[in-house]
Motif scaffolding. Structure first.
Motif, PDB file in Angstrom:
ATOM      1  N   ALA A  49      -7.777  -7.737   7.421  1.00 43.09           N
ATOM      2  CA  ALA A  49      -7.054  -6.730   6.571  1.00 43.09           C
ATOM      3  C   ALA A  49      -7.373  -6.464   5.151  1.00 43.09           C
ATOM      4  CB  ALA A  49      -5.555  -6.551   7.014  1.00 43.09           C
ATOM      5  N   THR A  50      -7.372  -5.434   4.651  1.00 40.03           N
ATOM      6  CA  THR A  50      -7.531  -5.241   3.113  1.00 40.03           C
ATOM      7  C   THR A  50      -7.038  -4.024   2.779  1.00 40.03           C
ATOM      8  OG1 THR A  50      -9.256  -5.305   1.284  1.00 40.03           O
ATOM      9  CG2 THR A  50      -9.757  -4.236   3.456  1.00 40.03           C
ATOM     10  N   ASN A  51      -6.552  -4.163   1.349  1.00 39.13           N
ATOM     11  CA  ASN A  51      -5.952  -2.969   0.359  1.00 39.13           C
ATOM     12  C   ASN A  51      -7.143  -2.391  -0.481  1.00 39.13           C
ATOM     13  OD1 ASN A  51      -5.965  -4.723  -1.292  1.00 39.13           O
ATOM     14  ND2 ASN A  51      -4.038  -4.216  -2.047  1.00 39.13           N
ATOM     15  N   ALA A  52      -8.396  -3.191  -0.184  1.00 39.83           N
ATOM     16  CA  ALA A  52      -9.389  -2.834  -1.396  1.00 39.83           C
ATOM     17  C   ALA A  52     -10.586  -1.991  -0.486  1.00 39.83           C
ATOM     18  CB  ALA A  52     -10.182  -4.343  -1.635  1.00 39.83           C
TER      19      ALA A  52
ATOM     20  N   VAL B 202     -11.474  -6.947  14.372  1.00 35.38           N
ATOM     21  CA  VAL B 202     -10.782  -5.799  14.002  1.00 35.38           C
ATOM     22  C   VAL B 202     -10.608  -5.782  12.339  1.00 35.38           C
ATOM     23  CG1 VAL B 202      -8.667  -3.985  14.102  1.00 35.38           C
ATOM     24  CG2 VAL B 202      -9.520  -5.498  16.199  1.00 35.38           C
ATOM     25  N   LEU B 203     -10.971  -4.810  11.835  1.00 28.77           N
ATOM     26  CA  LEU B 203     -10.570  -4.389  10.258  1.00 28.77           C
ATOM     27  C   LEU B 203      -9.493  -3.664  10.023  1.00 28.77           C
ATOM     28  CD1 LEU B 203     -11.213  -5.405   7.421  1.00 28.77           C
ATOM     29  CD2 LEU B 203     -12.957  -3.710   7.376  1.00 28.77           C
ATOM     30  N   ILE B 204      -8.554  -3.921   9.366  1.00 28.06           N
ATOM     31  CA  ILE B 204      -7.262  -2.892   9.371  1.00 28.06           C
ATOM     32  C   ILE B 204      -7.283  -2.674   7.795  1.00 28.06           C
ATOM     33  CG2 ILE B 204      -4.865  -2.388   9.479  1.00 28.06           C
ATOM     34  CD1 ILE B 204      -4.782  -4.864  11.596  1.00 28.06           C
ATOM     35  N   THR B 205      -7.460  -1.378   7.360  1.00 23.37           N
ATOM     36  CA  THR B 205      -7.325  -1.160   6.078  1.00 23.37           C
ATOM     37  C   THR B 205      -6.316  -0.036   5.772  1.00 23.37           C
ATOM     38  OG1 THR B 205      -8.814   0.964   6.428  1.00 23.37           O
ATOM     39  CG2 THR B 205      -9.926  -1.099   5.955  1.00 23.37           C
ATOM     40  N   GLY B 206      -5.859  -0.320   4.518  1.00 25.97           N
ATOM     41  CA  GLY B 206      -4.710   0.447   3.967  1.00 25.97           C
ATOM     42  C   GLY B 206      -3.864   0.039   2.780  1.00 25.97           C
ATOM     43  N   GLU B 207      -3.309   0.840   2.012  1.00 23.52           N
ATOM     44  CA  GLU B 207      -2.493   0.408   0.992  1.00 23.52           C
ATOM     45  C   GLU B 207      -1.622  -0.861   1.000  1.00 23.52           C
ATOM     46  OE1 GLU B 207      -1.003   3.489  -1.510  1.00 23.52           O
ATOM     47  OE2 GLU B 207      -3.147   4.675  -1.568  1.00 23.52           O
ATOM     48  N   ASN B 208      -1.229  -1.649   0.061  1.00 24.51           N
ATOM     49  CA  ASN B 208      -0.125  -2.631   0.243  1.00 24.51           C
ATOM     50  C   ASN B 208       1.007  -1.817   0.676  1.00 24.51           C
ATOM     51  OD1 ASN B 208      -1.541  -4.806  -0.793  1.00 24.51           O
ATOM     52  ND2 ASN B 208      -1.064  -4.510  -2.855  1.00 24.51           N
ATOM     53  N   GLY B 209       1.890  -2.389   1.831  1.00 16.65           N
ATOM     54  CA  GLY B 209       3.197  -2.073   2.182  1.00 16.65           C
ATOM     55  C   GLY B 209       2.882  -0.919   3.119  1.00 16.65           C
TER      56      GLY B 209
END
Length: 398
Positions: free
Chosen positions: A157-160, A42-49
């Motif tokens: 997970a990544t914010n990039a 699973v890859l979870i993406t979203g900005e920090n926080g």
């Protein structure tokens, strides 16, 4: 999605401290529940926080690996020169300073779940090794001549923007395809501004209970400004903002001017939200709905804590070593009549209660010592809520 799983979403939100009615958040939890029973990456993406690790915990707790290890790794916090050793382990003498064999996270988490946060920060050579693990579970510790195998479920997970990194040659496209089997996207707080009043109330009441003080409340104008603010740090920034005001301000009714002093670029009237209009035409329906949700959440939380206490006490009673106390002979009736107040509690009952209390107190002491006094970590160790741990600390004078 089955109706049973849909009904589970409010329960999951409560357990993980997720507040709000945003359809995007409900959708993320829905996908997490669907994929939890599989072993897909699973890859979870979203900005920090925005709460990416919360989603990872939801997946783990609803999977077949829920009783196995869950290890969280911030890939961006590991120096590039040591990242392979951290992830895959190393053998004694593999490099200067390697004075003994060391297990990597993939070996430590064998059978469980490995959460790789900020995966876009991994060096390209490490990405090659990670791809191999994802394909067949095979990896080679640094300095080893033979391969090892692991059975780990990967949640990344990544914010990039990983697609952008692929175009720049900084991220392998085959690894992206392999990780992105099931994508979950978490929206930034500015795209779910309707949840800000609920989040603010939750954070304020949680901190008030923790510090044993009265909760702060925002005026309609101040709340409108909070909804209009962009919150670049998302939920984490909002929580710290509420905590800061709660601690520093003596006034419990927070005005727009106070909000401006903490958020220097807070919107003025006439910006995205018109403060004057918002004050003149309040949304009474939303206010009622909001208050009902908060009341329901707290009621559920109290019931859950009560149930946890009951189950914990039952467990202690079933497993505690009860002292064997010989039964005392009953005194003659005449002797009882001549005495004043007689305590009808038997010695065995007093001794049993004392023993159970001591057992529970020792459990809290051991957990706090293990977690270096960190109440949040101790709560996880004990399987209790942070509020319950705080209450027990006061009760036992720890």
């Amino acid at each position: 999605m089955t109706s049973e799983k849909k009904q589970k979403i409010p329960e999951i939100k409560l357990r993980h401290g997720i507040a709000g009615t945003s359809p995007a958040i409900d959708r993320a939890i829905e996908i997490a529940l669907k994929v939890a029973s599989t072993d897909l990456s699973v890859l979870i993406t979203g900005e920090n926080g925005v709460g990416k690790e919360n989603i990872a915990h939801i997946i783990m707790e609803n999977s077949t690996r829920k009783f196995k290890k869950f290890i969280s790794v911030n890939c961006g916090a590991i120096p590039p020169g040591t990242v392979d050793s951290e992830l895959f382990g190393h053998k004694k003498g593999a490099f200067s300073g390697a004075i003994e064999n060391r297990k990597g996270y993939f070996e430590e988490a064998d059978g469980g779940t490995l959460f790789l946060d900020e995966i876009g920060e991994l060096p390209l050579e490490t990405q090659v090794r990670l791809l191999r693990v994802l394909e067949n579970g095979e990896y080679t510790p640094v300095g080893a001549s033979t391969s090892s195998f692991t059975n780990v479920r990967i949640i990344a997970a990544t914010n990039a923007d990983l697609n952008g990194k692929v175009k720049e040659g900084k991220f392998r496209p085959d690894l992206l395809y392999r990780l992105n089997t099931v994508p979950i996207v978490l929206p930034p707080l500015r795209e779910r501004s309707e949840d800000i009043p609920i989040l603010v109330t939750k954070f304020a009441e949680d901190l008030a209970e923790k510090r044993q003080c009265s909760s702060i409340e925002f005026t309609p104008e101040a709340m409108t400004a909070l909804k209009a603010y962009t919150w670049p740090g998302n939920i984490r920034q909002l929580k710290h903002f509420v905590e800061n005001i709660t601690i520093v301000e003596s006034e419990r009714k927070i005005s727009l001017e106070t909000v401006k002093s903490y958020l220097q670029d807070a919107p003025q009237a006439g910006d995205r939200y018109d403060v004057t209009v918002a004050q003149a035409q309040p949304d009474a329906g939303f206010q009622y709905y909001h208050e009902a949700i908060i009341s329901y959440i707290h009621k559920l939380e109290q019931e859950v804590n009560t149930l946890k206490d009951a189950v914990q006490n039952l467990y202690i009673q079933q497993h505690a070593e009860r002292p064997i106390v010989p039964a005392l002979p009953e005194p003659p009736a005449a002797q009882i009549e001549d005495t004043e107040a007689v305590d009808v509690t038997t010695t065995a009952e007093v001794e049993e209660k004392r023993t159970l209390d001591e057992i529970e107190r020792d459990r809290y002491i051991n957990a706090l010592e293990k977690c270096n006094g960190n109440r949040k970590d101790a709560a996880k160790e004990l399987g209790r809520s942070e509020r319950t741990v705080y209450r027990k600390i006061k009760e036992y004078g720890l």
